[in-house]
Write an enzyme that holds these catalytic residues in place. Structure first.
Site: not given
Length: 547
Positions: A449, A474
């Site tokens: 992320s 991600k």
């Protein structure tokens, strides 16, 4: 006299009827069918009536034999609008059923009674008076018709407080969600169907309706948070959390078809880390319940709990399966650790290296990195190593601010939707405090992320050399929205691309060089691998910063 009629509506109303009391003659037409102009001849007689058959209440107004106005409301006139033929009309008005222009350009010259002569002598006055009355009556007719239409379109039920909360959640998704096809469904139709068919008699039923709505998006990262869970999420980004210190995710494509949930990272010093759980391990069961069909957020809620309580885990590490009982503890999320590593005999080749380990992006992250840089600089470091291994992400803005610390200029990330790039985050160097010293970045499959955004920005801008293994992958961004009752929604609002326009979702950021398998994750071990050439994890400090 001529009547011009045109219509675009599907109703059978209005109909016009013209009657001559002295002759048994009437003409009725539907304006939907007749769209051209029909010439009519004048009819001798006392009067001509034009009646608009509409569903409105009105008064019938005529001239009596004495030439004076008289008015009555009776059953015959209840659904008819009546006007007299002695006036010259040139009026347009609009109804729900069509557009009508009515012209009457012929005045009768002969009358059967002397009273009509009196009317003719005052025709101008009557014409002016009637024009005002006619306009008012038409306006009233339109108002009543509009009100009737509005009432007919109003649902027979009123919106309850529970309905309004559901609509608030629906609007949040409608405005923020990345996929404007909403997984190939009509989002408006879903709203109407849900309000009619989903039970929302209490708060729990409303929450269930919201969860069911989000499930239709088939997006595991867009989820509903009850008030306590929303509060817990906020506390986690603010620096403290009670649990076992695990960040978990779904197995990636590179990990095959393994069932269960993968450990992205274990918080250093937390219960899971102390029990030997590390990134890449698979959680098979939580409290004897399989995780095969459990979402990551539901699993995270099971792992959290009161301080001092216990949770049982079944964990697979390679081929080995372990059954562990962990005691939940308050996890202090201080995101940064730093250390000065001195390398003997390297006077010309980075003898002092500043090591910074960043474990998460909470509200303290970028400020803590700046503080660590200042502390290490006071010890005259020659280069920096930024360790992002097992950093599962966190607050997107903190990832952006941390990138600005290291870059003097350049794009940090592109924010994209289904139609392409919609926003660009970049920097002009005004926030940079460490843009010149050599920099190496360590990543692994637990890097996810926001930490992937940072790693990608530093790599693509050629600011740092990346070591390790491909990151988690991600590539989507969620925003959190609070609802009026204290609950919340985490919504996927965008995907991102690195400055080189790489979409890393399910792929990850690819490092420049691997690290030895035995390379440690703690600061003590890191310094030892630089200082001891005989160590299995030894990395030459010159190679560490060489592109």
């Amino acid at each position: 006299m001529e009547v011009l009629a045109s219509s675009s509506a599907s109703s059978t109303y209005p109909l016009f009827t013209l009657d001559n009391p002295n002759k048994p003659f009437s003409f009725t037409f539907n304006p939907i069918i007749i769209s051209q102009v029909h010439p009519w001849k004048s009819f001798p007689g006392k009067k001509i009536e034009a009646r608009l058959l509409c569903r409105i209440l009105c008064k019938r107004t005529n001239l009596d034999n004495s030439g004076s106005w008289r008015s009555s409301t009776n059953a015959i006139c209840k659904h008819k609008f009546v006007f007299h033929a002695l006036c010259r009309l040139d009026k347009n008005f609009t109804s729900q059923s069509g557009l009508f222009a009515i012209r009457h350009g012929h005045l009768l010259r002969s009358w059967n009674t002397s009273s009509h002569q009196k009317v003719i002598s005052h025709s101008q006055k009557i014409r002016e008076h009637f024009s005002v009355v006619f306009v008012r009556l038409v306006a009233a007719m339109l108002l009543v018709t509009s009100a009737s239409v509005a009432l007919s379109n109003t649902p027979s039920w009123a919106l309850s407080e529970e309905n309004l909360l559901f609509l608030e959640a629906w609007r949040t998704i409608d405005r923020a969600y990345i996929d404007k096809t909403f997984n190939g469904q009509s989002w408006f139709r879903y709203r109407e169907d849900a309000l009619r068919n989903e039970p929302m008699n209490n708060r729990e039923e409303t929450y269930m309706a919201i969860r069911k709505m989000l499930a239709t998006l088939n997006d595991p990262f867009t989820r509903f948070l009850e008030p306590e869970k929303f509060k817990s999420l906020r506390s986690g980004t603010q620096g403290a959390l009670t649990g076992v210190g695990l960040s978990i995710g779904y197995p990636t494509e590179s990990e095959g078809s393994r069932t269960g949930l993968v450990v992205i990272s274990a918080t250093p010093g937390g219960p899971a880390n102390q029990a030997g759980i590390s990134s890449g391990d698979i959680i098979l069961e939580i409290d004897n319940a399989s995780t095969e069909s459990v979402g990551i957020y539901e699993a995270a809620e099971r792992l959290q709990g009161p301080e001092g309580s216990s949770v049982e885990l079944t964990v697979q590490t390679g081929p080995e399966i372990k059954h562990l009982t962990l005691t939940r503890a308050k996890i202090s999320l201080n995101p940064v650790k730093s250390r000065l590593c001195e390398v003997p005999g390297s006077e010309k080749n980075y003898p002092k290296i500043g090591y910074i380990k960043l474990t998460s992006f909470n509200q303290k992250a970028s400020a803590a990195v700046k503080e660590a840089i200042d502390t290490l600089r006071s010890n005259n470091v020659n280069a920096f190593v930024l360790d992002l291994r097992d950093n599962s992400g966190g607050l997107f803005p903190e990832g952006i601010e941390t990138a600005k610390i290291w870059l003097d200029k350049g794009v940090i990330v592109y924010i994209c939707d289904n139609r392409g790039v919609r926003d660009i985050y970049d920097t002009d160097g005004s926030s940079a405090i460490a843009a010149s010293e050599p920099l190496a970045v360590l990543v692994n499959k637990g890097t996810a992320s926001a930490s992937e955004i940072l790693a990608g920005a530093l790599k693509d801008n050629k600011r740092a050399v990346l070591f390790g293994e491909p990151t988690y992958g991600k590539g989507k961004i969620q925003s959190v929205f609070q609802l009026s009752d204290g609950s919340g929604l985490a919504v996927t609002v965008a995907r991102y691309e690195t400055p080189a326009h790489n979409d890393i979702n399910k792929v990850g950021v690819i490092p420049d060089h691997p690290l030895p398998n035995s390379f440690p994750k703690d600061d003590d071990g890191f310094c030892g691998c630089l200082q001891d050439p005989a160590s299995a994890c030894y990395v030459n400090n010159v190679q560490l910063f060489k592109r």
